[in-house]
Design an enzyme around this catalytic site. Sequence first.
Site, PDB file in Angstrom:
ATOM      1  N   ASP A  36       0.810  -1.217   0.000  1.00 58.68           N
ATOM      2  CA  ASP A  36       0.000   0.000   0.000  1.00 58.68           C
ATOM      3  C   ASP A  36       0.845   1.271   0.000  1.00 58.68           C
ATOM      4  O   ASP A  36       2.060   1.227   0.206  1.00 58.68           O
ATOM      5  CB  ASP A  36      -0.971  -0.006   1.195  1.00 58.68           C
ATOM      6  CG  ASP A  36      -0.316  -0.460   2.502  1.00 58.68           C
ATOM      7  OD1 ASP A  36       0.925  -0.415   2.593  1.00 58.68           O
ATOM      8  OD2 ASP A  36      -1.045  -0.836   3.429  1.00 58.68           O
ATOM      9  N   ASP A  54      -7.759  -2.876  13.884  1.00 54.74           N
ATOM     10  CA  ASP A  54      -9.146  -3.145  13.474  1.00 54.74           C
ATOM     11  C   ASP A  54      -9.234  -4.361  12.535  1.00 54.74           C
ATOM     12  O   ASP A  54     -10.287  -4.638  11.970  1.00 54.74           O
ATOM     13  CB  ASP A  54      -9.755  -1.899  12.808  1.00 54.74           C
ATOM     14  CG  ASP A  54      -9.005  -1.474  11.544  1.00 54.74           C
ATOM     15  OD1 ASP A  54      -8.018  -2.149  11.171  1.00 54.74           O
ATOM     16  OD2 ASP A  54      -9.405  -0.467  10.939  1.00 54.74           O
ATOM     17  N   HIS A  66      -7.348  -4.791   9.740  1.00 58.92           N
ATOM     18  CA  HIS A  66      -7.042  -4.549   8.326  1.00 58.92           C
ATOM     19  C   HIS A  66      -5.738  -5.229   7.911  1.00 58.92           C
ATOM     20  O   HIS A  66      -4.833  -5.430   8.717  1.00 58.92           O
ATOM     21  CB  HIS A  66      -7.054  -3.060   7.970  1.00 58.92           C
ATOM     22  CG  HIS A  66      -5.934  -2.232   8.490  1.00 58.92           C
ATOM     23  ND1 HIS A  66      -6.115  -1.140   9.309  1.00 58.92           N
ATOM     24  CD2 HIS A  66      -4.592  -2.290   8.270  1.00 58.92           C
ATOM     25  CE1 HIS A  66      -4.962  -0.581   9.576  1.00 58.92           C
ATOM     26  NE2 HIS A  66      -4.009  -1.264   8.961  1.00 58.92           N
ATOM     27  N   GLU A  95      -9.689  -2.045   4.909  1.00 54.97           N
ATOM     28  CA  GLU A  95     -10.345  -1.760   6.180  1.00 54.97           C
ATOM     29  C   GLU A  95     -11.615  -2.608   6.337  1.00 54.97           C
ATOM     30  O   GLU A  95     -12.156  -3.120   5.346  1.00 54.97           O
ATOM     31  CB  GLU A  95     -10.740  -0.274   6.210  1.00 54.97           C
ATOM     32  CG  GLU A  95      -9.559   0.693   6.158  1.00 54.97           C
ATOM     33  CD  GLU A  95      -8.871   0.848   7.521  1.00 54.97           C
ATOM     34  OE1 GLU A  95      -8.902  -0.091   8.335  1.00 54.97           O
ATOM     35  OE2 GLU A  95      -8.299   1.925   7.762  1.00 54.97           O
TER      36      GLU A  95
HETATM   37  C1  GLP Z   1      -0.633   0.092   8.663  1.00 58.48           C
HETATM   38  C2  GLP Z   1      -0.290  -0.624   7.334  1.00 58.48           C
HETATM   39  C3  GLP Z   1      -0.446  -2.123   7.469  1.00 58.48           C
HETATM   40  C4  GLP Z   1       0.183  -2.559   8.766  1.00 58.48           C
HETATM   41  C5  GLP Z   1      -0.639  -2.056   9.914  1.00 58.48           C
HETATM   42  C6  GLP Z   1      -0.058  -2.335  11.283  1.00 58.48           C
HETATM   43  O1  GLP Z   1      -1.740   0.921   8.570  1.00 58.48           O
HETATM   44  N1  GLP Z   1      -1.047  -0.182   6.215  1.00 58.48           N
HETATM   45  O2  GLP Z   1       0.132  -2.773   6.343  1.00 58.48           O
HETATM   46  O3  GLP Z   1       0.212  -3.968   8.847  1.00 58.48           O
HETATM   47  O4  GLP Z   1      -0.977  -0.690   9.776  1.00 58.48           O
HETATM   48  O5  GLP Z   1       0.939  -1.456  11.620  1.00 58.48           O
HETATM   49  P1  GLP Z   1       1.927  -1.700  12.813  1.00 58.48           P
HETATM   50  O6  GLP Z   1       2.815  -2.813  12.407  1.00 58.48           O
HETATM   51  O7  GLP Z   1       2.680  -0.414  12.978  1.00 58.48           O
HETATM   52  O8  GLP Z   1       1.091  -2.037  13.994  1.00 58.48           O
END
Ligand code: GLP
Length: 253
Positions: free
Chosen positions: A67, A136, A138, A143
């Site tokens: 992304d 959440d 995702h 989402e």
């Molecule tokens: C972000 C990314 C995801 C990631 C998630 C968790 O929004 N788009 O690909 O897995 O949130 O992030 P973190 O590893 O900082 O908890």
Amino acid sequence: MKIYVCKTYEEMSKKAADVMGAQLILKPDSVLGLATGSSPLGLYSELADRCARGEITFKDVKTVNLDEYCGLSPDNDQSYSYFMHKNLFNKVDILPENVNLPDGTNADAAAETARYDALIASLGGVDMQLLGIGVDGHIGFNEPDDHFTTGTVRIALTESTIEANSRFFASSDEVPRYAYSMGCGTILNAGKILFIANGKNKAEIVEKAFFGPVTPQVPASLLQLIPDKVYAFVDAEAGELLVKNHPEDVIVL
Ligand code: GLP
């Protein structure tokens, strides 16, 4: 699904690096699907160290990231392109032309999503997809919703994600409201999934994702449909409810 509960974040990162490293040894020209967020930082640092020691090489590897924020250019230090270069690409021997992310500066969503899907198809799909998980549920930026996505989409970020990701920005007002994300269908089609999660705040959603109903309200629950392809490594905090409520289904390292 193989779920491994590691003692610490460091152990989780090393085991994940073992799996991704093995992928590169078995198929040096792998297409890797990569992720951002704080979870993969330890894994990327391990991979960079192993590459520096000559144990693995990225010289024939191609990457596609999950992304990118809409509106941020690669030189913006909050962009996922910037993150990936800083934490992995600049530290390994990958060729710049083999690195791919959605183009957050392309305001034409139809064109950008079609371009990214065509690009992934032209690479023959993803051999190994790295996934973290949002609080959440995702994956990528898919989402919670009333349907699952298939190909690349432009997504409106939820308040909970904006809040969670605001820790990387000066304030939550600065977090972009939209992102391009690889779709759930593309993720499901990857040859293998390497899933990582750490920290107490992920314990509930990890249990829901792996043992709750399969629902677009928890996009990561889709992984239950492809158990043979999923290798999940979580630390003791994120795996707490798995060990407590599903001891038969996890491997405690
Ligand atoms: C972000 C990314 C995801 C990631 C998630 C968790 O929004 N788009 O690909 O897995 O949130 O992030 P973190 O590893 O900082 O908890």
